[in-house]
Design a protein around this motif. Sequence first.
Motif, PDB file in Angstrom:
ATOM      1  N   MET A 170       0.787  -1.230   0.000  1.00 28.92           N
ATOM      2  CA  MET A 170       0.000   0.000   0.000  1.00 28.92           C
ATOM      3  C   MET A 170       0.821   1.284   0.000  1.00 28.92           C
ATOM      4  O   MET A 170       0.444   2.259  -0.647  1.00 28.92           O
ATOM      5  N   ILE A 171       1.921   1.299   0.723  1.00 29.88           N
ATOM      6  CA  ILE A 171       2.642   2.547   0.959  1.00 29.88           C
ATOM      7  C   ILE A 171       4.098   2.389   0.520  1.00 29.88           C
ATOM      8  O   ILE A 171       4.763   1.413   0.860  1.00 29.88           O
ATOM      9  N   TYR A 172       4.580   3.365  -0.251  1.00 30.88           N
ATOM     10  CA  TYR A 172       5.918   3.311  -0.819  1.00 30.88           C
ATOM     11  C   TYR A 172       6.999   3.544   0.230  1.00 30.88           C
ATOM     12  O   TYR A 172       7.940   2.764   0.368  1.00 30.88           O
ATOM     13  N   ASP A 173       6.870   4.634   0.971  1.00 32.82           N
ATOM     14  CA  ASP A 173       7.879   5.025   1.955  1.00 32.82           C
ATOM     15  C   ASP A 173       7.419   4.556   3.329  1.00 32.82           C
ATOM     16  O   ASP A 173       6.440   5.069   3.870  1.00 32.82           O
ATOM     17  N   ARG A 174       8.130   3.611   3.904  1.00 27.92           N
ATOM     18  CA  ARG A 174       7.684   3.025   5.166  1.00 27.92           C
ATOM     19  C   ARG A 174       7.684   4.015   6.317  1.00 27.92           C
ATOM     20  O   ARG A 174       7.029   3.781   7.330  1.00 27.92           O
ATOM     21  N   THR A 175       8.374   5.124   6.180  1.00 24.58           N
ATOM     22  CA  THR A 175       8.301   6.140   7.223  1.00 24.58           C
ATOM     23  C   THR A 175       6.940   6.834   7.215  1.00 24.58           C
ATOM     24  O   THR A 175       6.601   7.549   8.170  1.00 24.58           O
ATOM     25  N   HIS A 176       6.162   6.646   6.147  1.00 16.87           N
ATOM     26  CA  HIS A 176       4.815   7.217   6.073  1.00 16.87           C
ATOM     27  C   HIS A 176       3.765   6.312   6.725  1.00 16.87           C
ATOM     28  O   HIS A 176       2.594   6.688   6.786  1.00 16.87           O
ATOM     29  N   ASP A 178       2.181   5.537   9.544  1.00 19.37           N
ATOM     30  CA  ASP A 178       2.002   6.051  10.891  1.00 19.37           C
ATOM     31  C   ASP A 178       0.872   5.306  11.603  1.00 19.37           C
ATOM     32  O   ASP A 178       0.288   4.358  11.066  1.00 19.37           O
ATOM     33  N   ASP A 179       0.570   5.745  12.813  1.00 15.49           N
ATOM     34  CA  ASP A 179      -0.482   5.084  13.593  1.00 15.49           C
ATOM     35  C   ASP A 179      -1.842   5.181  12.904  1.00 15.49           C
ATOM     36  O   ASP A 179      -2.669   4.272  13.030  1.00 15.49           O
ATOM     37  N   LEU A 180      -2.087   6.272  12.181  1.00 13.55           N
ATOM     38  CA  LEU A 180      -3.364   6.416  11.482  1.00 13.55           C
ATOM     39  C   LEU A 180      -3.505   5.374  10.380  1.00 13.55           C
ATOM     40  O   LEU A 180      -4.563   4.749  10.236  1.00 13.55           O
ATOM     41  N   ALA A 181      -2.448   5.174   9.595  1.00 13.32           N
ATOM     42  CA  ALA A 181      -2.501   4.164   8.540  1.00 13.32           C
ATOM     43  C   ALA A 181      -2.767   2.785   9.126  1.00 13.32           C
ATOM     44  O   ALA A 181      -3.572   1.999   8.586  1.00 13.32           O
ATOM     45  N   ILE A 182      -2.105   2.475  10.223  1.00 10.74           N
ATOM     46  CA  ILE A 182      -2.277   1.166  10.862  1.00 10.74           C
ATOM     47  C   ILE A 182      -3.691   1.026  11.416  1.00 10.74           C
ATOM     48  O   ILE A 182      -4.318  -0.037  11.290  1.00 10.74           O
ATOM     49  N   GLU A 183      -4.220   2.100  11.986  1.00 12.35           N
ATOM     50  CA  GLU A 183      -5.579   2.053  12.529  1.00 12.35           C
ATOM     51  C   GLU A 183      -6.610   1.826  11.427  1.00 12.35           C
ATOM     52  O   GLU A 183      -7.540   1.021  11.580  1.00 12.35           O
ATOM     53  N   VAL A 184      -6.456   2.526  10.296  1.00 12.36           N
ATOM     54  CA  VAL A 184      -7.368   2.329   9.165  1.00 12.36           C
ATOM     55  C   VAL A 184      -7.328   0.885   8.698  1.00 12.36           C
ATOM     56  O   VAL A 184      -8.373   0.243   8.490  1.00 12.36           O
ATOM     57  N   GLN A 185      -6.120   0.357   8.524  1.00 13.25           N
ATOM     58  CA  GLN A 185      -5.978  -1.009   8.028  1.00 13.25           C
ATOM     59  C   GLN A 185      -6.548  -2.025   9.008  1.00 13.25           C
ATOM     60  O   GLN A 185      -7.236  -2.971   8.611  1.00 13.25           O
ATOM     61  N   ASP A 186      -6.290  -1.828  10.278  1.00  9.39           N
ATOM     62  CA  ASP A 186      -6.740  -2.786  11.279  1.00  9.39           C
ATOM     63  C   ASP A 186      -8.261  -2.778  11.404  1.00  9.39           C
ATOM     64  O   ASP A 186      -8.912  -3.825  11.433  1.00  9.39           O
ATOM     65  N   ARG A 187      -8.842  -1.589  11.468  1.00 10.93           N
ATOM     66  CA  ARG A 187     -10.294  -1.499  11.609  1.00 10.93           C
ATOM     67  C   ARG A 187     -11.018  -2.036  10.371  1.00 10.93           C
ATOM     68  O   ARG A 187     -12.097  -2.636  10.483  1.00 10.93           O
ATOM     69  N   SER A 188     -10.451  -1.782   9.205  1.00 10.92           N
ATOM     70  CA  SER A 188     -11.151  -2.108   7.957  1.00 10.92           C
ATOM     71  C   SER A 188     -10.977  -3.565   7.545  1.00 10.92           C
ATOM     72  O   SER A 188     -11.956  -4.249   7.231  1.00 10.92           O
ATOM     73  N   ALA A 189      -9.734  -4.041   7.539  1.00 15.40           N
ATOM     74  CA  ALA A 189      -9.456  -5.362   6.976  1.00 15.40           C
ATOM     75  C   ALA A 189     -10.172  -6.482   7.706  1.00 15.40           C
ATOM     76  O   ALA A 189     -10.620  -7.455   7.093  1.00 15.40           O
ATOM     77  N   GLN A 190     -10.329  -6.352   9.020  1.00 18.26           N
ATOM     78  CA  GLN A 190     -10.950  -7.442   9.767  1.00 18.26           C
ATOM     79  C   GLN A 190     -12.450  -7.555   9.508  1.00 18.26           C
ATOM     80  O   GLN A 190     -13.076  -8.535   9.892  1.00 18.26           O
ATOM     81  N   ARG A 191     -13.038  -6.562   8.810  1.00 23.43           N
ATOM     82  CA  ARG A 191     -14.471  -6.617   8.506  1.00 23.43           C
ATOM     83  C   ARG A 191     -14.745  -6.891   7.027  1.00 23.43           C
ATOM     84  O   ARG A 191     -15.874  -6.753   6.567  1.00 23.43           O
ATOM     85  N   ASP A 192     -13.725  -7.290   6.298  1.00 14.88           N
ATOM     86  CA  ASP A 192     -13.894  -7.628   4.879  1.00 14.88           C
ATOM     87  C   ASP A 192     -14.451  -9.037   4.754  1.00 14.88           C
ATOM     88  O   ASP A 192     -13.815 -10.008   5.152  1.00 14.88           O
ATOM     89  N   ARG A 193     -15.643  -9.167   4.182  1.00 13.78           N
ATOM     90  CA  ARG A 193     -16.282 -10.476   4.005  1.00 13.78           C
ATOM     91  C   ARG A 193     -16.476 -10.834   2.540  1.00 13.78           C
ATOM     92  O   ARG A 193     -17.136 -11.809   2.217  1.00 13.78           O
ATOM     93  N   VAL A 194     -15.917 -10.040   1.627  1.00 13.54           N
ATOM     94  CA  VAL A 194     -16.024 -10.319   0.193  1.00 13.54           C
ATOM     95  C   VAL A 194     -14.787 -11.086  -0.222  1.00 13.54           C
ATOM     96  O   VAL A 194     -13.671 -10.559  -0.180  1.00 13.54           O
ATOM     97  N   ARG A 195     -14.965 -12.306  -0.619  1.00 16.05           N
ATOM     98  CA  ARG A 195     -13.832 -13.194  -0.899  1.00 16.05           C
ATOM     99  C   ARG A 195     -13.582 -13.336  -2.397  1.00 16.05           C
ATOM    100  O   ARG A 195     -14.506 -13.298  -3.200  1.00 16.05           O
ATOM    101  N   ASP A 196     -12.332 -13.514  -2.757  1.00 17.70           N
ATOM    102  CA  ASP A 196     -11.924 -13.900  -4.102  1.00 17.70           C
ATOM    103  C   ASP A 196     -12.445 -12.936  -5.166  1.00 17.70           C
ATOM    104  O   ASP A 196     -13.216 -13.300  -6.052  1.00 17.70           O
ATOM    105  N   ARG A 197     -12.019 -11.694  -5.061  1.00 15.95           N
ATOM    106  CA  ARG A 197     -12.419 -10.679  -6.036  1.00 15.95           C
ATOM    107  C   ARG A 197     -11.618 -10.893  -7.325  1.00 15.95           C
ATOM    108  O   ARG A 197     -10.527 -10.350  -7.495  1.00 15.95           O
ATOM    109  N   LYS A 198     -12.167 -11.656  -8.236  1.00 10.49           N
ATOM    110  CA  LYS A 198     -11.438 -12.070  -9.444  1.00 10.49           C
ATOM    111  C   LYS A 198     -11.277 -10.940 -10.454  1.00 10.49           C
ATOM    112  O   LYS A 198     -10.285 -10.887 -11.186  1.00 10.49           O
ATOM    113  N   LEU A 199     -12.254 -10.059 -10.562  1.00 13.35           N
ATOM    114  CA  LEU A 199     -12.224  -9.054 -11.621  1.00 13.35           C
ATOM    115  C   LEU A 199     -11.059  -8.087 -11.481  1.00 13.35           C
ATOM    116  O   LEU A 199     -10.584  -7.539 -12.472  1.00 13.35           O
TER     117      LEU A 199
END
Length: 275
Positions: A170-176, A178-199
Amino acid sequence: MTSLLDSLDSRSRRATTQATPQGQVVWRSWGEGPPLVMLHGGAGSWMHWVRNIEALSRERELWLPDLPGMGDSDLPRDGLDADSIAPIVLDGIVELLGGRGFDLLGFSFGSLVSGYMAHLAPEKVQRLVLTGATGLGIHPGPRHDLLPLRGVTDPDARKEVLRHNLGAIMIYDRTHIDDLAIEVQDRSAQRDRVRDRKLARSDGMLRIAHTWQCPVSGIWGEDDVVRRRDPAAFDAAVSRLGLREKHVVRDAGHWVQFEQADAFNALAMRLLVGT
C-alpha cells in the motif's frame, strides 16, 4: 483520546440503502455542493479516504459508502465482485440523490466498481476519476512477503504485522506508515467479508471503458504495485482507457491519496471541475 477517524465519523451524516431485503449499505456524507461519490478499495472502508474528506468536503457534498460486505455494510450474498456490487451502490446513490447526477472517485477495487457504475448508468455519472485502478489485465504477482494476521492478538505484534503488510502493498515510503494508517488497516481489513475478487486481476476495466460517456481521468502512485511490476505493460493498458488525463504521483505507492494527500487532494479537485 479521540482519533481522527472517530472525529470524522462523529461529524458525518449517516444514511442506509437496501442491498437486499435482508441487507443494508451504510453511507456517510460530509459537506455541501455538487455530489461526489467516493468508493474505497478492497478490504477497506470509508476510512481509505481519511486524509481527503476534510479537503474535498469544503467544495463538494461527499457520499462515501462502505461497499457491500465491507466495513459497516451487510454482505447481501456470497460471490460478490465489482460487477455485482456496482448495481447495488448505483441504486443506493440514485435513491439518496433523488436521481441527480454525480461525480465518481474510486480507489483500487473501488475504481473498478466505479467503472462498472459508469458503464451501467452513463447518464448519471458526470465525471470519473480512477485512483490506483485495477482490472487492467496486469497482476502484480503473488505476495509471498505478506505476513498472516489471523491469530495475532498481541497489540504490539499485530501492529508490526500491519506495518509490514502496508509497506508491501500500500505505501511506498515506510516512514509514512504512521499510527493512522495502521488504525485504518486494522479497523477495515478485519471486517472484509467479500472473498476472491477475481475481476481486479482481470482486464475487466479495459472491456467496459469504451462504454463510458463522461470525462475520465486516472491517478496512480509512481511505485504502485500495479504499475511497478511492468511499467511498459501498465502504460499500454492505461492507453486503452481513453483517459482525458493521466497522472503519476511521485513518492507514493498504491494508497496514493493517503501517502501524498495534499498533492492528491489538489489534483482530484482540479480533475473534478469543468467538462
